[in-house]
Every structure is written in structure tokens, then in C-alpha cells.
Design an enzyme around this catalytic site. Sequence first.
Site, PDB file in Angstrom:
ATOM      1  N   HIS A 204       0.718  -1.178   0.090  1.00  0.00           N
ATOM      2  CA  HIS A 204       0.149   0.138   0.063  1.00  0.00           C
ATOM      3  C   HIS A 204       0.752   1.181   0.155  1.00  0.00           C
ATOM      4  O   HIS A 204       0.459   2.366   0.218  1.00  0.00           O
ATOM      5  CB  HIS A 204      -1.078   0.186   1.384  1.00  0.00           C
ATOM      6  CG  HIS A 204      -2.122   0.470   0.967  1.00  0.00           C
ATOM      7  ND1 HIS A 204      -2.825   1.788   1.014  1.00  0.00           N
ATOM      8  CD2 HIS A 204      -3.408  -0.244   0.494  1.00  0.00           C
ATOM      9  CE1 HIS A 204      -3.977   1.816   0.671  1.00  0.00           C
ATOM     10  NE2 HIS A 204      -4.278   0.731   0.371  1.00  0.00           N
ATOM     11  N   HIS A 304      -8.168  -4.033 -10.116  1.00  0.00           N
ATOM     12  CA  HIS A 304      -8.281  -3.428  -8.468  1.00  0.00           C
ATOM     13  C   HIS A 304      -9.742  -3.299  -8.317  1.00  0.00           C
ATOM     14  O   HIS A 304     -10.233  -2.572  -8.861  1.00  0.00           O
ATOM     15  CB  HIS A 304      -7.278  -2.385  -8.160  1.00  0.00           C
ATOM     16  CG  HIS A 304      -7.241  -1.850  -6.912  1.00  0.00           C
ATOM     17  ND1 HIS A 304      -7.991  -0.842  -6.451  1.00  0.00           N
ATOM     18  CD2 HIS A 304      -6.777  -2.049  -5.853  1.00  0.00           C
ATOM     19  CE1 HIS A 304      -7.802  -0.467  -5.142  1.00  0.00           C
ATOM     20  NE2 HIS A 304      -7.267  -1.255  -4.546  1.00  0.00           N
TER      21      HIS A 304
END
Length: 404
Positions: A204, A304
Site C-alpha cells: 500500500h 483492483h
Amino acid sequence: MVLTGTTFESSHPNGLSAGPGADVIKSIELFKVLPRWLFVRVETSEGNVGWGEATLEGHLEAVEGAFEDLRDRFTGWNVDNIEDIYTSAFRHRFYRGGPVLMSAISGLDIALWDIKGRKLGVPIWQLMGGRVRDKVKVYGWIGGDRPTDILEQAKKRKAEGFTTVKMNGSESLGWLASPEDLKATVERLKEVKSIGMDAGLDFHGRVHRPMAKQLARMLEPHQPLFIEEPLLPGQIEELKKLYAQTTIPIALGERLFTRQDFRPYFESGCIDICQPDISHSGGISETRKIALMAETYDIGFAPHCPLGPIAFAASLQLAACTINFVICEMSIAMHYNKGAYDLLTYMKNPEVFKVEGGHVATLEGPGLGIELDEKLIREVAIESKAFYWKNPVWRGEDGSVREW
């Protein structure tokens, strides 16, 4: 709280000639719905309706502003000319790309493809050469921002039909932390794999270069499916060096929005899997082109999608017809703190998203292949900024801002 969406109508001249009797865009409505999604409803002069999703987590207000321009420009345009509308939306305001504009374009584009498929009575994948697979591999999320009880969550995902999960690699570590802080990540991966599940690790962008290379080396013996965003987007040269240090597949792309954004990563050979988010990367039109471009570099395509049912259905449509598709994120397992609103809340046919053996069957219905509960959407749609989802602010023990 109740709010119907904002309906936009305009008599601005058409772009490309609509032609006599053409079906044109009549109105665009936006619906902010719990837990954090922005749905787009497009209706045509002939009464055809399509749905898109323009969610941009934490920035819905900005996307709503972008729709003011899209409304003024495209009301009255021929709904069938999707490529013309996409190209004009992207090119004709001088400044191109970026998360806000591309998310707005995404919502409109997905809705136009939904309309086209419904008018012709076929799923969207049928409009793109037909499908290349009968079912689509998916993964569920576990952990949250500060992972706890990972093993129990993984067991729950397994009971729901998943064979693969994804979890955050760590809390935000800053530029340099104790190597001891990385051991918990390895233990969580080992726990998940102990019950026979594959797992991707999402860094992330929280793990900066000095820690990322250590963590990748520690994880390698335990064979995660991939590591996602091991470094922040834009650090291409640094990513190339990390790529050369590990055999773990590297995934990246949720914060890239166009083929132009992905191009340097493809050409540098520093990723194995591209992860455009269909609600940010220009909808079906541009995301399809990104996936096809990736194929020429032998790079996998893994949409995603920690978002709503419209974005997920659109991702499944591309997965069905894209040969280099790998796996798709599915957000049904995510925990939301705004009540019982999840991926299935707004659907009349939630059974089409059933997970079996780690897969969802290819959608067969026309357009996106899902039926939404418009009455519920209108009831739930909200205006109050108090309900807008906001990104958390992370700080280190010294008070400095950390990556989310």
C-alpha cells in the site's frame, strides 16, 4: 436520510453528428450511497438506462464537480458512440488524466457500455470478441488497516468459497523501522497459508525503500501470490532495483489511470501484474486498452476493485474476454462501519456473484449482467457531507504523517 440524485439536462449541440432519430443521452444522475460509493445513472431519449460507478474514495465531491462538465458537454450526444464520447471527455479540456477526471469519465463510460449491451441483449464481453473463460478467479480482503485475527478472517473467507485472499503487508512503517516490525507480516502470511489458501500482500505504499527490500526478502521463502505497491507509484527506477532483488511477482496500478501512466512501468519491466481500477482508469474503454497493452509485455491483468457492485460487474466483464487476466478483487468480504451495506445490498440478483471454488461464473445477463434495486438506491442516496467516507490520517510515534 433520503435524496434522489441530481438530474442533469442540457440542449448543447452534439459532437459527432447524432443522425436522424438517434438515441441520445437525455439525463445523468448521481447517487452517493453507503458505504462510500458514487453510482451514475444515464437515461437516453428512447428510455434506455445504464449504470456506472465513479467512486473515488475520499474525493466524491471533486468527482461530482467533474460531472458538471460532463453533463453540459454530453447531454444530447449519440449514446452509441462510446469511443467518441470517451475521446472527447479525455482530450477536449486540455488537462488530461488524473484521478478525479478519470473517475468521472469511468462512471459515464461504464453506464454507456451497460446501455449498449442492454439494447443489443448481450453481455458486454460479447461486444469485445466473446469470452475466453467460463469463470473468473477472485480474491477477498482480510485484515483491515491494522491487521488482527488474520487466521479467523481467512477461515471465514475460505468458508465463503474463496481460495485466495489479500491483506495489508504492515502498518505504515516510515522510511526506516526496526526489522522486528516486519516479522509480524511474515507470521500472518504463514498463518493464512497454513489453511491452504494463497495470499497477496499489499504494501500500500506504506513501506519505503529501505524496509521494502528487507520485507520482500523475508517473505520470499513463504511464496506470497504477489506483493502489491511495494513502493509508491512514480518510483520506477527504485522499483526496477527491487524487482531485480526478488522472485515474488510485483503488482501495481490502482493509482495509475491511463495507458500513458502505465507505459513507463511496462517498458521498464518492473512489474508482473497491472492492477487498474475500472472506476478510476477510464471505465471499460480505457481499462480494456490497458489490459491489451499489458499483454504485449507478458504482464498479467488483475483488476483492483474494493468498490461496489457496478465496478465489480464491469471488472468481471473485462475478465471474461481478456486473455491475460489473472484474478479480480472482490469487496464482499470487506467490513464497513456504516451499517449493513455491502456488495450485494443494492442488487436484485445477488446470486450472480456467488463464489465457488475461488471463482465467480461469467456473467450472462445483458449489459453489465446485474440488476440494481433503483428504488433502494434512491432511498439511500445521501447529500450530507457528514456521511462522506474520509481517508484515515496516519501518524508515526513521533507525530509525523505516514502513508495511508
